[in-house]
Design an enzyme around this catalytic site. Structure first.
Site, short mmCIF file in Angstrom:
data_model
loop_
_atom_site.label_atom_id
_atom_site.label_comp_id
_atom_site.label_asym_id
_atom_site.label_seq_id
_atom_site.Cartn_x
_atom_site.Cartn_y
_atom_site.Cartn_z
N ASP A 69 66.07 59.13 79.60
CA ASP A 69 67.53 59.04 79.44
C ASP A 69 67.96 59.28 77.99
O ASP A 69 67.17 59.12 77.06
CB ASP A 69 68.00 57.63 79.82
N HIS A 99 63.05 56.65 77.48
CA HIS A 99 64.06 57.32 76.66
C HIS A 99 63.34 58.17 75.62
O HIS A 99 62.44 57.66 74.94
CB HIS A 99 64.94 56.29 75.94
ZN LIG Z 1 71.38 55.59 78.64
#
Ligand SMILES: [Zn+2]
Length: 223
Positions: A32, A175
């Site tokens: 993400d 991430h």
């Molecule tokens: Zn996010």
């Protein structure tokens, strides 16, 4: 004493049979908040070396800063989904606001990229978001394994959590925002590939399990 240890070992093996090499387990790594310049580039190198395809949930405001990284993600054969334009809480947005976030982000994606999934920031859900994803033809992809890499910044802790928790069909949340997450992701791949896990994109995982992602519907894993 040695006989006792052997006996205990046999009981353990009977209780927890080792799965055959040929029995594949499929999981999806998802990243993400990118694209993120050097971190995304390092991650893409590592994925290519390991012949692994992943899923990147991209933010519109970052696509404006890193269009070349987004192009490479797409060109390398990874899946791209939408993570909102501003990274604001889409679960609290009206239908019009959520749809605007989706459209502004979609307009910045590499040419030919047709996203299947949206992941709302924080996994936050709401009525406006549900209606907007239906209108945009996007299914909602959340996750089933969250090592909180963005909070711990500890590659070893992330690796230990994921490798100790993961099951067939899981969607892992990471991430590509720091070296520690990239280190963790690549170590996770090395360890889990050795255990017979196959890394596929979220859409491939859905397909393997006979699931056709429905717009507006929320998915956490595919089993
Ligand atoms: Zn996010």
């Amino acid at each position: 004493m040695r006989r006792l240890i052997s006996l205990v070992l046999c009981v353990c093996l009977l209780a927890f049979p080792v799965r055959g090499e040929q029995e594949k387990k499929y999981i999806a790594l998802t990243f993400d908040d990118g694209p993120s310049g050097k971190y995304t580039r390092r991650l893409l190198e590592g994925l290519e070396q390991r012949d692994v395809k992943a899923t990147f949930l991209l933010c519109g405001y970052r696509l404006e800063d890193y269009p070349r990284e987004a192009e490479r993600i797409f060109r390398d054969g990874h899946e791209i989904g939408i993570h909102g334009y501003s990274h604001d809480d889409m679960g609290k947005m009206t239908y019009a606001q959520a749809l605007d976030e989706i459209k502004r982000t979609a307009a910045l994606l590499p040419e030919g990229c047709k996203p299947v999934f949206l992941r709302p920031p924080g996994g936050s859900l709401g009525k406006g978001l549900e209606q907007a994803t239906k209108a945009a033809g996007l299914a909602i992809l959340n996750w089933s394994v969250d090592p909180r890499d963005w909070a711990t910044h500890d590659a070893q802790a992330v690796e230990t959590f994921v490798t100790g928790t993961v099951r067939d069909g899981d969607v892992i949340l990471l991430h590509d925002m720091c070296d520690c997450s990239v280190d963790a992701a690549l170590n996770i791949i090395d360890r889990l590939q050795a255990q017979g896990f196959c890394f596929v994109t979220a859409s491939e995982l859905a397909q393997l399990r006979g699931v056709t992602p429905e717009p507006g519907k929320v998915y956490n894993r595919f089993v």
